[in-house]
Design a protein around this motif. Sequence first.
Motif, PDB file in Angstrom:
ATOM      1  N   UNK A 162      -1.256 -17.398 -13.660  1.00 16.95           N
ATOM      2  CA  UNK A 162      -1.695 -17.158 -14.936  1.00 16.95           C
ATOM      3  C   UNK A 162      -1.817 -16.181 -15.119  1.00 16.95           C
ATOM      4  N   UNK A 163      -1.750 -14.961 -15.904  1.00 16.37           N
ATOM      5  CA  UNK A 163      -1.843 -14.140 -16.233  1.00 16.37           C
ATOM      6  C   UNK A 163      -2.824 -12.918 -16.294  1.00 16.37           C
ATOM      7  N   UNK A 164      -3.266 -11.954 -16.362  1.00 16.33           N
ATOM      8  CA  UNK A 164      -4.249 -10.752 -16.104  1.00 16.33           C
ATOM      9  C   UNK A 164      -4.215  -9.898 -16.504  1.00 16.33           C
ATOM     10  N   UNK A 165      -5.423  -9.716 -17.847  1.00 17.16           N
ATOM     11  CA  UNK A 165      -5.423  -8.312 -18.633  1.00 17.16           C
ATOM     12  C   UNK A 165      -6.273  -7.909 -18.114  1.00 17.16           C
ATOM     13  N   UNK A 166      -6.573  -6.460 -17.907  1.00 19.36           N
ATOM     14  CA  UNK A 166      -6.660  -4.944 -17.475  1.00 19.36           C
ATOM     15  C   UNK A 166      -7.066  -4.692 -18.507  1.00 19.36           C
ATOM     16  N   UNK A 167      -8.616  -4.338 -18.983  1.00 17.36           N
ATOM     17  CA  UNK A 167      -8.970  -2.916 -20.078  1.00 17.36           C
ATOM     18  C   UNK A 167      -9.650  -2.594 -19.461  1.00 17.36           C
ATOM     19  N   UNK A 168      -9.286  -0.325 -19.143  1.00 20.58           N
ATOM     20  CA  UNK A 168     -10.761   0.159 -19.103  1.00 20.58           C
ATOM     21  C   UNK A 168     -11.736   0.063 -18.363  1.00 20.58           C
ATOM     22  N   UNK A 169     -10.184  -0.340 -16.528  1.00 19.74           N
ATOM     23  CA  UNK A 169     -10.957  -0.762 -15.780  1.00 19.74           C
ATOM     24  C   UNK A 169     -10.939   0.554 -14.477  1.00 19.74           C
ATOM     25  N   UNK A 170     -11.953   0.677 -14.053  1.00 26.98           N
ATOM     26  CA  UNK A 170     -11.661   2.309 -13.969  1.00 26.98           C
ATOM     27  C   UNK A 170     -12.321   2.009 -11.995  1.00 26.98           C
ATOM     28  N   UNK A 171     -11.970   2.899 -11.350  1.00 26.68           N
ATOM     29  CA  UNK A 171     -11.875   2.533  -9.361  1.00 26.68           C
ATOM     30  C   UNK A 171     -12.075   1.077  -9.359  1.00 26.68           C
ATOM     31  N   UNK A 172     -11.914   0.073  -9.770  1.00 28.33           N
ATOM     32  CA  UNK A 172     -11.309  -1.470  -9.635  1.00 28.33           C
ATOM     33  C   UNK A 172     -10.719  -2.099  -8.670  1.00 28.33           C
ATOM     34  N   UNK A 173     -10.642  -3.211  -8.368  1.00 26.63           N
ATOM     35  CA  UNK A 173      -9.595  -4.553  -7.265  1.00 26.63           C
ATOM     36  C   UNK A 173      -9.663  -5.348  -8.034  1.00 26.63           C
ATOM     37  N   UNK A 174      -9.306  -5.727  -8.759  1.00 27.31           N
ATOM     38  CA  UNK A 174      -8.957  -7.577  -9.373  1.00 27.31           C
ATOM     39  C   UNK A 174      -8.022  -8.259  -8.175  1.00 27.31           C
ATOM     40  N   UNK A 175      -8.642  -9.087  -7.514  1.00 22.25           N
ATOM     41  CA  UNK A 175      -7.610 -10.058  -6.698  1.00 22.25           C
ATOM     42  C   UNK A 175      -7.836 -11.831  -7.626  1.00 22.25           C
ATOM     43  N   UNK A 176      -7.077 -12.031  -7.304  1.00 28.43           N
ATOM     44  CA  UNK A 176      -7.169 -13.948  -7.406  1.00 28.43           C
ATOM     45  C   UNK A 176      -6.738 -15.039  -6.723  1.00 28.43           C
ATOM     46  N   UNK A 177      -6.949 -15.640  -6.569  1.00 31.17           N
ATOM     47  CA  UNK A 177      -6.502 -17.020  -5.900  1.00 31.17           C
ATOM     48  C   UNK A 177      -6.404 -17.914  -6.319  1.00 31.17           C
ATOM     49  N   UNK A 178      -6.179 -19.556  -5.592  1.00 28.15           N
ATOM     50  CA  UNK A 178      -6.067 -20.969  -5.528  1.00 28.15           C
ATOM     51  C   UNK A 178      -8.159 -20.415  -5.536  1.00 28.15           C
ATOM     52  N   UNK A 179      -8.375 -19.775  -4.395  1.00 25.82           N
ATOM     53  CA  UNK A 179      -9.573 -19.786  -3.877  1.00 25.82           C
ATOM     54  C   UNK A 179     -10.780 -19.405  -4.313  1.00 25.82           C
ATOM     55  N   UNK A 180     -10.160 -18.246  -5.539  1.00 24.74           N
ATOM     56  CA  UNK A 180     -11.626 -17.414  -5.799  1.00 24.74           C
ATOM     57  C   UNK A 180     -10.884 -16.403  -7.359  1.00 24.74           C
ATOM     58  N   UNK A 181     -11.839 -15.409  -7.691  1.00 23.86           N
ATOM     59  CA  UNK A 181     -11.003 -13.903  -8.467  1.00 23.86           C
ATOM     60  C   UNK A 181     -12.557 -13.302  -8.197  1.00 23.86           C
ATOM     61  N   UNK A 182     -11.910 -12.288  -7.515  1.00 24.72           N
ATOM     62  CA  UNK A 182     -13.075 -11.331  -6.866  1.00 24.72           C
ATOM     63  C   UNK A 182     -12.202 -10.097  -8.094  1.00 24.72           C
ATOM     64  N   UNK A 183     -13.373  -9.500  -8.595  1.00 28.70           N
ATOM     65  CA  UNK A 183     -13.506  -7.617  -9.700  1.00 28.70           C
ATOM     66  C   UNK A 183     -14.748  -7.560  -9.254  1.00 28.70           C
ATOM     67  N   UNK A 184     -14.077  -6.225  -8.478  1.00 28.34           N
ATOM     68  CA  UNK A 184     -15.590  -5.238  -7.765  1.00 28.34           C
ATOM     69  C   UNK A 184     -14.602  -3.707  -8.087  1.00 28.34           C
ATOM     70  N   UNK A 185     -15.682  -2.878  -8.253  1.00 23.34           N
ATOM     71  CA  UNK A 185     -16.029  -1.004  -8.023  1.00 23.34           C
ATOM     72  C   UNK A 185     -14.921  -1.608  -6.048  1.00 23.34           C
ATOM     73  N   UNK A 186     -14.134  -0.291  -5.958  1.00 21.29           N
ATOM     74  CA  UNK A 186     -13.421  -0.207  -4.925  1.00 21.29           C
ATOM     75  C   UNK A 186     -14.673  -0.550  -3.688  1.00 21.29           C
ATOM     76  N   UNK A 187     -15.531   1.165  -4.063  1.00 25.96           N
ATOM     77  CA  UNK A 187     -16.564   1.639  -3.018  1.00 25.96           C
ATOM     78  C   UNK A 187     -17.390  -0.004  -2.750  1.00 25.96           C
ATOM     79  N   UNK A 188     -17.932  -0.669  -3.649  1.00 26.22           N
ATOM     80  CA  UNK A 188     -18.649  -1.996  -3.131  1.00 26.22           C
ATOM     81  C   UNK A 188     -18.074  -3.229  -3.141  1.00 26.22           C
ATOM     82  N   UNK A 189     -16.409  -3.344  -2.344  1.00 26.23           N
ATOM     83  CA  UNK A 189     -16.333  -4.211  -1.963  1.00 26.23           C
ATOM     84  C   UNK A 189     -16.182  -4.032  -0.687  1.00 26.23           C
ATOM     85  N   UNK A 190     -16.835  -3.532   0.620  1.00 27.52           N
ATOM     86  CA  UNK A 190     -16.711  -3.818   1.568  1.00 27.52           C
ATOM     87  C   UNK A 190     -18.202  -4.014   1.935  1.00 27.52           C
ATOM     88  N   UNK A 191     -18.637  -4.447   0.734  1.00 27.71           N
ATOM     89  CA  UNK A 191     -19.592  -4.791   0.972  1.00 27.71           C
ATOM     90  C   UNK A 191     -19.926  -7.113   0.453  1.00 27.71           C
TER      91      UNK A 191
END
Length: 439
Positions: free
Chosen positions: A290-319
């Motif tokens: 399924x498609x992912x649409x992103x708007x207005x996001x800054x310094x963000x990583x979005x990762x999607x798989x059958x096991x879950x979806x992560x939407x995170x600030x890149x610095x915070x993704x370390x935690x």
Amino acid sequence: MNIVLLSGGSGQRLWPLSNEIRSKQFIKIFHRQDGMLESMVQRVYRQIRTVDPGAEITVATSRSQVSALHNQLGENIGISVEPCRRDTFPAIALAASYLYDIRGVSRKEAIVVCPVDPYVEVDYFRALEELGNYAAQSEANLVLMGIEPTYPSEKYGYIIPEEADQVSKVSVFKEKPDQRTAEKYISQGALWNGGVFAFKLDYVLKRAHELIDFTDYEDLYRKYDSLKKISFDYAVVEHEPYIEVMRFSGMWKDLGTWNTLTEAMDSQIVGEALYNETCENLHVINELNVPVLCMGLKNIVVSASPEGILVSDKQQSSYIKPFVNTLDNKVMFAEKSWGSFRVLDVGDDSLTIKVTLNPGHSMNYHSHEHRDEIWNVISGHGRTVVDEREQSVKAGDVICMKAGCRHTVIADTELQMIEVQLGQDITVHDKKKYELEIK
């Protein structure tokens, strides 16, 4: 070059794409020259073969990663299988015993050990080849590779050499420091410890026998779960009086978090995704259909798989690790030696998965005691064997197997099918394997 690649990882820091079976080195996010995606382990393997087409490559890994390694690197890769995780010293000791007892490598031969997942260019492996050649003739028992630091990192240990030469005796090792201490180390000419060791095989075999009571590879394998968890640095390196270090000043990155991984990605988008012009420093990795649409996001990583979806600030993704630990992380996708599977639906008394078999491959001939199975072939053609009876199958065919019957499928072309498991006790442990000669 005789090289041992250490392949470990619990698959939590790059959730939801990584899991217990699929650690970060198996995630396909880098583009090859032909446009196809490859993983870190495929990239490293290709780079080694570019430098030394005849290199002897052995991967030291856990049993859970063997299928993924065969899937991505082929059946001919040498694998030293750890029965359980016991850190780097037991892993290297087992790999050394495997090379000597199983592969027949001479005790005099130089071995290079390095992680399976550095993000580097080909010059790194040319340096590893040089490191191995130097270790073969050096009087030092261990020769390490020290990475020229590019900033005062708190993530790595440090090696302080006695001199500023390309190869120098090691003065002292330092554990991971705070930033101010790291700055002090760098001012003293310190190098990052990149976890790369070179030695003659005889040296590590002798140290292994000194620290572990075993006779040969088979004996060590049987005793492996009783071994103390300890790193090679603590068990061997810190007690060795004569160690040399060779400098490496090329590009070297440890892609251990989403923040560092996205810095190395060669495209903003992997998978189906759209974003508008207001997005800045955005990366999307989407394994869903399924498609992912992103708007207005800054310094963000979005990762999607059958096991879950992560939407995170890149610095915070370390935690993310403590949060991932609270989740019920069922494996929803895995690569096997014969292909891959993806879980589509989980019911109270059913499990539906999509199975892809690679051409010429087959599942184990097996049975289940507590569940029935239905295969619905959706593309390709091949053969099934159910209770010794073989028949050809193609798209549209349906095969039903009752609990207790023996069955397998062989792919003549790439074969895709939907597998429905029905029963009140559906577990991975409900499987009994049998021998079958496949023609």
